[in-house]
Design an enzyme around this catalytic site. Sequence first.
Site, short mmCIF file in Angstrom:
data_model
loop_
_atom_site.label_atom_id
_atom_site.label_comp_id
_atom_site.label_asym_id
_atom_site.label_seq_id
_atom_site.Cartn_x
_atom_site.Cartn_y
_atom_site.Cartn_z
N VAL A 44 -65.54 -101.98 13.84
CA VAL A 44 -64.87 -102.34 15.13
C VAL A 44 -65.67 -102.04 16.34
O VAL A 44 -65.95 -102.90 17.21
CB VAL A 44 -63.51 -102.00 15.19
CG1 VAL A 44 -62.89 -102.14 16.46
CG2 VAL A 44 -62.75 -102.73 13.93
N CYS A 45 -66.20 -100.79 16.29
CA CYS A 45 -66.81 -100.13 17.56
C CYS A 45 -68.14 -101.01 17.87
O CYS A 45 -68.62 -101.05 18.83
CB CYS A 45 -67.17 -98.79 17.07
SG CYS A 45 -65.51 -97.70 17.14
N ALA A 46 -68.88 -101.46 16.38
CA ALA A 46 -70.12 -101.90 16.93
C ALA A 46 -70.14 -103.50 17.54
O ALA A 46 -70.65 -103.72 18.28
CB ALA A 46 -70.79 -102.26 15.49
#
Length: 219
Positions: A44-46
């Site tokens: 998700v962070c990517a």
Amino acid sequence: MALRINDTAPDFTADTSDGTVNFHEWVGDGWAVLFSHPKDFTPVCATELGYVASLNDEFARRNCKVIGLSVDKVEDHQRWAADIEEIGGTALNFPIIADDQLNVAKLYDMLPAEEEPSESRTAATNQTVRTVFLVGPDKKIKMNLTYPMSTGRNFDELLRVLDSCQLTAGHKVATPANWNKGDDVIILPAVDNEAAKELFPDGWETVKPYLRKVKDPSQ
């Protein structure tokens, strides 16, 4: 102590993927977004980092800098940057703080003071490190939002909030639900009708005595 709106954003000096940064110096006389991540190489962070990189011109147009934070080392951030560019289609164009000692996460009350850094920490261990802070030129916190790990953050909404904060910092108005730049705004209740005549000579719509709508004064 928990950080609240209008608290001074804690200052710090930290290593980042772009070198050492002193936060208040780096913010300068503009606006800043600090957004944190529980671990490098997380899905998700990517996608979030890639999307924010694609918004570089939008933030620059608003005189706003962006800085990420992840509880890993600089070399991990630099390796992750290649993935982020591949996933998001834009090269990473803002620094990511290397918070492997958890200093900034604790300073911003995203982790308890007693938490200890270690190589065995996982994203789940750091799941509360998912907060966005919007900081004004006065170094005060204007907004903070914390998301669960499973929910990607809405950075178009962050731009909307930034537009609202910048507008309301310069004019005696507030923005209504679902407002977007250029929409009608609300005259502050603290501004009585006599004062409003001076500020808004073209008049306004009185919906209720406490709800007076007026054209966006920045347009």
